[in-house]
Design an enzyme around this catalytic site. Sequence first.
Site, PDB file in Angstrom:
ATOM      1  N   SER A 157       0.929  -1.122  -0.017  1.00 24.64           N
ATOM      2  CA  SER A 157      -0.040   0.039  -0.027  1.00 24.64           C
ATOM      3  C   SER A 157       0.797   1.281  -0.031  1.00 24.64           C
ATOM      4  O   SER A 157       2.001   1.112   0.274  1.00 24.64           O
ATOM      5  CB  SER A 157      -0.734  -0.073   1.269  1.00 24.64           C
ATOM      6  OG  SER A 157      -1.463   1.346   1.539  1.00 24.64           O
ATOM      7  N   TYR A 170      -2.419  -1.282  10.303  1.00 23.12           N
ATOM      8  CA  TYR A 170      -2.126  -1.193   8.903  1.00 23.12           C
ATOM      9  C   TYR A 170      -0.887  -0.948   8.387  1.00 23.12           C
ATOM     10  O   TYR A 170      -0.221  -1.700   7.527  1.00 23.12           O
ATOM     11  CB  TYR A 170      -3.517  -0.789   8.380  1.00 23.12           C
ATOM     12  CG  TYR A 170      -3.588  -0.822   6.770  1.00 23.12           C
ATOM     13  CD1 TYR A 170      -4.047  -1.914   6.527  1.00 23.12           C
ATOM     14  CD2 TYR A 170      -2.979  -0.130   5.840  1.00 23.12           C
ATOM     15  CE1 TYR A 170      -4.383  -2.143   4.816  1.00 23.12           C
ATOM     16  CE2 TYR A 170      -3.204  -0.229   4.547  1.00 23.12           C
ATOM     17  CZ  TYR A 170      -4.028  -1.159   4.145  1.00 23.12           C
ATOM     18  OH  TYR A 170      -4.166  -1.387   2.658  1.00 23.12           O
TER      19      TYR A 170
HETATM   20  P1  NAD Z   1     -11.492  -6.483  -0.210  1.00 18.72           P
HETATM   21  O1  NAD Z   1     -11.902  -6.608   0.856  1.00 18.72           O
HETATM   22  O2  NAD Z   1     -12.014  -6.042  -1.372  1.00 18.72           O
HETATM   23  O3  NAD Z   1     -10.610  -7.865  -0.414  1.00 18.72           O
HETATM   24  C1  NAD Z   1      -9.921  -8.621   0.505  1.00 18.72           C
HETATM   25  C2  NAD Z   1      -9.650 -10.022   0.173  1.00 18.72           C
HETATM   26  O4  NAD Z   1      -9.295 -10.452   1.205  1.00 18.72           O
HETATM   27  C3  NAD Z   1     -11.280 -10.612   0.022  1.00 18.72           C
HETATM   28  O5  NAD Z   1     -10.967 -11.572  -1.179  1.00 18.72           O
HETATM   29  C4  NAD Z   1     -11.340 -11.518   1.440  1.00 18.72           C
HETATM   30  O6  NAD Z   1     -12.320 -12.599   1.328  1.00 18.72           O
HETATM   31  C5  NAD Z   1      -9.995 -11.802   1.659  1.00 18.72           C
HETATM   32  N1  NAD Z   1      -9.692 -12.160   2.948  1.00 18.72           N
HETATM   33  C6  NAD Z   1     -10.210 -11.331   3.958  1.00 18.72           C
HETATM   34  N2  NAD Z   1      -9.728 -12.315   5.204  1.00 18.72           N
HETATM   35  C7  NAD Z   1      -9.089 -13.355   4.593  1.00 18.72           C
HETATM   36  C8  NAD Z   1      -8.715 -14.631   5.343  1.00 18.72           C
HETATM   37  N3  NAD Z   1      -8.750 -14.677   6.691  1.00 18.72           N
HETATM   38  N4  NAD Z   1      -8.205 -15.551   4.608  1.00 18.72           N
HETATM   39  C9  NAD Z   1      -8.192 -15.330   3.281  1.00 18.72           C
HETATM   40  N5  NAD Z   1      -8.718 -14.421   2.570  1.00 18.72           N
HETATM   41  C10 NAD Z   1      -9.305 -13.233   3.425  1.00 18.72           C
HETATM   42  O7  NAD Z   1     -10.003  -5.538  -0.098  1.00 18.72           O
HETATM   43  P2  NAD Z   1      -8.993  -4.778  -1.370  1.00 18.72           P
HETATM   44  O8  NAD Z   1      -9.416  -3.476  -1.454  1.00 18.72           O
HETATM   45  O9  NAD Z   1      -9.255  -5.654  -2.752  1.00 18.72           O
HETATM   46  O10 NAD Z   1      -7.673  -4.992  -0.631  1.00 18.72           O
HETATM   47  C11 NAD Z   1      -6.607  -5.973  -1.022  1.00 18.72           C
HETATM   48  C12 NAD Z   1      -5.299  -5.442  -0.725  1.00 18.72           C
HETATM   49  O11 NAD Z   1      -5.198  -4.537  -1.283  1.00 18.72           O
HETATM   50  C13 NAD Z   1      -5.225  -5.506   0.734  1.00 18.72           C
HETATM   51  O12 NAD Z   1      -4.040  -6.090   1.086  1.00 18.72           O
HETATM   52  C14 NAD Z   1      -5.355  -4.075   1.056  1.00 18.72           C
HETATM   53  O13 NAD Z   1      -4.630  -3.757   2.074  1.00 18.72           O
HETATM   54  C15 NAD Z   1      -4.768  -3.503  -0.330  1.00 18.72           C
HETATM   55  N6  NAD Z   1      -4.703  -2.273  -0.496  1.00 18.72           N
HETATM   56  C16 NAD Z   1      -6.042  -1.696  -1.001  1.00 18.72           C
HETATM   57  C17 NAD Z   1      -6.109  -0.305  -1.441  1.00 18.72           C
HETATM   58  C18 NAD Z   1      -7.712   0.110  -1.842  1.00 18.72           C
HETATM   59  O14 NAD Z   1      -7.703   1.278  -1.690  1.00 18.72           O
HETATM   60  N7  NAD Z   1      -8.612  -0.922  -1.861  1.00 18.72           N
HETATM   61  C19 NAD Z   1      -5.112   0.483  -1.275  1.00 18.72           C
HETATM   62  C20 NAD Z   1      -3.866   0.006  -1.076  1.00 18.72           C
HETATM   63  C21 NAD Z   1      -3.677  -1.478  -0.548  1.00 18.72           C
END
Ligand code: NAD
Length: 275
Positions: A157, A170
């Site tokens: 991130s 985080y």
């Molecule tokens: P999201 O909530 O849409 O997806 C998260 C995924 O992780 C889902 O498929 C969920 O089922 C899975 N998950 C949660 N707990 C779990 C577990 N115990 N075991 C297995 N899978 C599990 O979130 P996202 O926004 O797509 O985020 C994905 C990644 O990107 C994360 O690591 C997040 O920190 C990072 N990220 C997101 C953003 C953003 O703006 N969306 C920005 C920077 C980084």
Amino acid sequence: MNIAAKLDMNTKMQRLLAGKTAIVTGSTSGIGLGIAKAFAEAGANVVLNGLGQAAEVERTRQELADATGVTVGYDAADLMKPEDTAGLVHRAEKALGKVDILVNNAGIQYVAAIEEFPAAKWDAILALNLSAVFHATKAAFAGMKERRFGRIINVASAHGLVASPFKSAYVAAKHGVVGLTKVAALEGAEFNVTANAICPGYVWTPLVEKQIDDQARTHMIPREQVIRDVLLAQQPNKRFATVEEMGALAVFLASDMAASITGTALPVDGGWTAH
Ligand code: NAD
């Protein structure tokens, strides 16, 4: 280059990952699903992972397989559990013969001031966002080194590079992921195993959707103001990135063309970390 050669090149670009096998953790939703789709479109066999309703996950899996013609599997491993995380890698190796690409993407978020941050939330975020990255990498690393090909792509991130208030666990976990990425890059370098971190700013996904409500509560301001003044306050281009942008970068990092890119933490943040 004549037109036929150019077209051939375009076809090759589209199937850049043909014959490769990838695991994308947390790919039932958001960025992970976007990356899994891009991998399948690029010709890789993919193992999906993540939480979700069985019927909905199966529909996604089947649709992706039908649309792309690659093998798409699903493994329900709970990445809070180290043995299950290693098991995900070992089961994929058994089912598909090898794991060439590991995308550590699953992640959760919680927003609260340090003095109010629940210890259980700290432990959960560290377990999923950092420790699971280690456990999956550890399980995949020996096979990648042995086969002299590996691509580890960690979805960190912008918070792996800079901090924001109220996100202690985080930010700590994502900084840890960037550090772990560098170590994996050094240990894998002579074996054609690369490790890179993608560092998105705000991407429109369910995780962000949830944060809007959490932040609105913490700051006691309406949703629209959270989006403009809190979430995108630091993002100079003032737009959310898309999961397709994340998928395209992941395909490139997983390809042979990115063989010399390793140990990086690549911001995809509309200029946020240029401040
Ligand atoms: P999201 O909530 O849409 O997806 C998260 C995924 O992780 C889902 O498929 C969920 O089922 C899975 N998950 C949660 N707990 C779990 C577990 N115990 N075991 C297995 N899978 C599990 O979130 P996202 O926004 O797509 O985020 C994905 C990644 O990107 C994360 O690591 C997040 O920190 C990072 N990220 C997101 C953003 C953003 O703006 N969306 C920005 C920077 C980084």
